[in-house]
Design a protein around this motif. Structure first.
Motif: not given
Length: 143
Positions: A3-4, A138
């Motif tokens: 996930e960012k 991230r």
């Protein structure tokens, strides 16, 4: 799963840490990657707040390990910046992520690229500069 997100300032970094502190389960290890000043310690400070730790969270750059025991779960904060991988063996980081000889809790490790070995499961967090005060983050869960 990666996930960012974009964190616009230190307060957003603290808030992400708080959310993690409120939700992470026991025996979670967090490996924090990023350049000097990228926000690793700030994130751990938020983590401590989310765990209910009242003591000030400071970087263990010279002490190597800080233990905070009074929150929802204990927090073990390691900073390996000044160590070589062979030196890390002497501080036996696995006692923290395995809960051996210590009460199981959350282990946050700054500069984990100096670890000669990693735990079987962990959360990687990468913090990178993306402006004056902003950071790109991230998250990647491994194992």
């Amino acid at each position: 799963m990666i996930e960012k997100a974009q964190l616009e300032n230190a307060e957003e970094t603290l808030e992400l840490g708080r959310e993690l502190g409120r939700s992470l389960p026991v025996n979670t290890t967090i490996l924090l990657f990023g350049d000097l000043g990228a926000g690793k310690t700030t994130l751990v400070q938020g983590l401590g707040e989310g765990l209910g730790i009242r003591d000030p969270i400071v970087s263990p750059t010279f002490t190597l390990i800080n233990e905070y025991l009074e929150g929802r779960l204990p927090l073990y904060h390691l900073d390996l910046y000044r160590l070589e991988p062979e030196d890390v063996l002497g501080i036996t980081p696995e006692i923290y992520w395995e809960g051996i000889e210590v009460t199981p809790g959350i282990t946050a490790i700054e500069w984990p690229q100096r670890l000669p070995y990693k735990p079987p499961t962990y959360l990687e967090i990468y913090l990178e500069f993306s402006g004056d005060r902003a950071r790109q983050i991230r998250l990647n869960s491994v194992g």
